[in-house]
Design a protein around this motif. Sequence first.
Motif, mmCIF file in Angstrom:
data_model
loop_
_atom_site.group_PDB
_atom_site.id
_atom_site.type_symbol
_atom_site.label_atom_id
_atom_site.label_comp_id
_atom_site.label_asym_id
_atom_site.label_seq_id
_atom_site.Cartn_x
_atom_site.Cartn_y
_atom_site.Cartn_z
ATOM 1 N N PHE A 103 0.883 -1.161 0.000
ATOM 2 C CA PHE A 103 0.000 0.000 0.000
ATOM 3 C C PHE A 103 0.922 1.212 0.000
ATOM 4 O O PHE A 103 1.805 1.329 0.844
ATOM 5 N N ILE A 104 0.712 2.105 -0.970
ATOM 6 C CA ILE A 104 1.632 3.229 -1.168
ATOM 7 C C ILE A 104 0.852 4.539 -1.129
ATOM 8 O O ILE A 104 -0.191 4.665 -1.774
ATOM 9 N N ILE A 105 1.379 5.498 -0.396
ATOM 10 C CA ILE A 105 0.879 6.869 -0.417
ATOM 11 C C ILE A 105 2.017 7.708 -0.975
ATOM 12 O O ILE A 105 3.135 7.687 -0.443
ATOM 13 N N LYS A 106 1.737 8.438 -2.055
ATOM 14 C CA LYS A 106 2.802 9.174 -2.745
ATOM 15 C C LYS A 106 2.359 10.588 -3.073
ATOM 16 O O LYS A 106 1.200 10.812 -3.415
ATOM 17 N N ASN A 107 3.293 11.515 -2.984
ATOM 18 C CA ASN A 107 3.061 12.897 -3.404
ATOM 19 C C ASN A 107 3.509 13.016 -4.861
ATOM 20 O O ASN A 107 4.701 13.064 -5.147
ATOM 21 N N PHE A 108 2.536 13.062 -5.772
ATOM 22 C CA PHE A 108 2.830 13.185 -7.194
ATOM 23 C C PHE A 108 3.007 14.646 -7.610
ATOM 24 O O PHE A 108 3.289 14.933 -8.762
ATOM 25 N N GLY A 109 2.839 15.573 -6.684
ATOM 26 C CA GLY A 109 2.906 16.993 -6.990
ATOM 27 C C GLY A 109 4.319 17.540 -6.979
ATOM 28 O O GLY A 109 5.304 16.801 -6.894
ATOM 29 N N ARG A 110 4.407 18.878 -7.026
ATOM 30 C CA ARG A 110 5.704 19.549 -7.106
ATOM 31 C C ARG A 110 6.086 20.306 -5.839
ATOM 32 O O ARG A 110 7.136 20.935 -5.803
ATOM 33 N N THR A 111 5.228 20.269 -4.835
ATOM 34 C CA THR A 111 5.529 20.920 -3.570
ATOM 35 C C THR A 111 5.159 19.984 -2.423
ATOM 36 O O THR A 111 4.360 19.073 -2.606
ATOM 37 N N PRO A 112 5.724 20.207 -1.233
ATOM 38 C CA PRO A 112 5.427 19.338 -0.098
ATOM 39 C C PRO A 112 3.990 19.481 0.382
ATOM 40 O O PRO A 112 3.333 20.491 0.131
ATOM 41 N N ALA A 113 3.538 18.465 1.095
ATOM 42 C CA ALA A 113 2.210 18.480 1.715
ATOM 43 C C ALA A 113 2.292 17.731 3.035
ATOM 44 O O ALA A 113 3.084 16.805 3.189
ATOM 45 N N THR A 114 1.457 18.138 3.970
ATOM 46 C CA THR A 114 1.395 17.492 5.274
ATOM 47 C C THR A 114 0.118 16.670 5.360
ATOM 48 O O THR A 114 -0.976 17.196 5.138
ATOM 49 N N ILE A 115 0.263 15.395 5.664
ATOM 50 C CA ILE A 115 -0.908 14.535 5.821
ATOM 51 C C ILE A 115 -1.566 14.876 7.157
ATOM 52 O O ILE A 115 -0.927 14.800 8.209
ATOM 53 N N ILE A 116 -2.824 15.255 7.085
ATOM 54 C CA ILE A 116 -3.570 15.590 8.296
ATOM 55 C C ILE A 116 -4.304 14.364 8.833
ATOM 56 O O ILE A 116 -4.305 14.102 10.026
ATOM 57 N N ASP A 117 -4.915 13.600 7.919
ATOM 58 C CA ASP A 117 -5.714 12.462 8.373
ATOM 59 C C ASP A 117 -5.775 11.383 7.308
ATOM 60 O O ASP A 117 -5.732 11.676 6.110
ATOM 61 N N LEU A 118 -5.856 10.148 7.749
ATOM 62 C CA LEU A 118 -6.063 8.959 6.901
ATOM 63 C C LEU A 118 -7.211 8.175 7.510
ATOM 64 O O LEU A 118 -7.149 7.816 8.689
ATOM 65 N N LYS A 119 -8.237 7.932 6.722
ATOM 66 C CA LYS A 119 -9.376 7.160 7.221
ATOM 67 C C LYS A 119 -9.685 6.031 6.252
ATOM 68 O O LYS A 119 -9.785 6.253 5.055
#
Length: 178
Positions: free
Chosen positions: A65-81
Amino acid sequence: MWFFINISDLIQITSITISSLISIISIIIAVKSLRVTKKSIEDANKPYIACYIDMVEVGHFKKYFIIKNFGRTPATIIDLKFDQLIEGLGRNGKIDSLKGTILAPNQKAITAIKVDEKRKFSVTITYKDMQNNIVTNTYHLNSGFSSDLMYTDSNMSNLSDDTNAIRNMLHQYTKRNL
């Protein structure tokens, strides 16, 4: 009084009026164009966090199971449900340690998912970008997507086990890049 304006003055007044209208319209178009350009730049550079299930087959199957940032800037994961408990995912079906984690561009978090896990489930990811915009996306995943795919390897009897293993790994690596 307008009746006494000569044609030359009328032409000048008309020219000034038309020039002013064209200038105002040009300014309006330029401002709208700048707004569209700004939005395009922001959209092109925003993070895009997605999740998916993938498999590796080098001598045996493993699913991840993979969670990936495909974008060009960072992001902070707030929640996973998750819409259900997936016991074969991560440690005891939870990956809460990713909450509060920053994913840089192209960075990914990977956890094993049991090969015999075949359920369909949904994951809702909430994250924020560098401008504190909050985004929520839901992904519908099928953990059994590979259950009826066939794995084959080639073992030539005149080669050693190590050589056969290396050949099969190279084959799988090449296959991943098709």
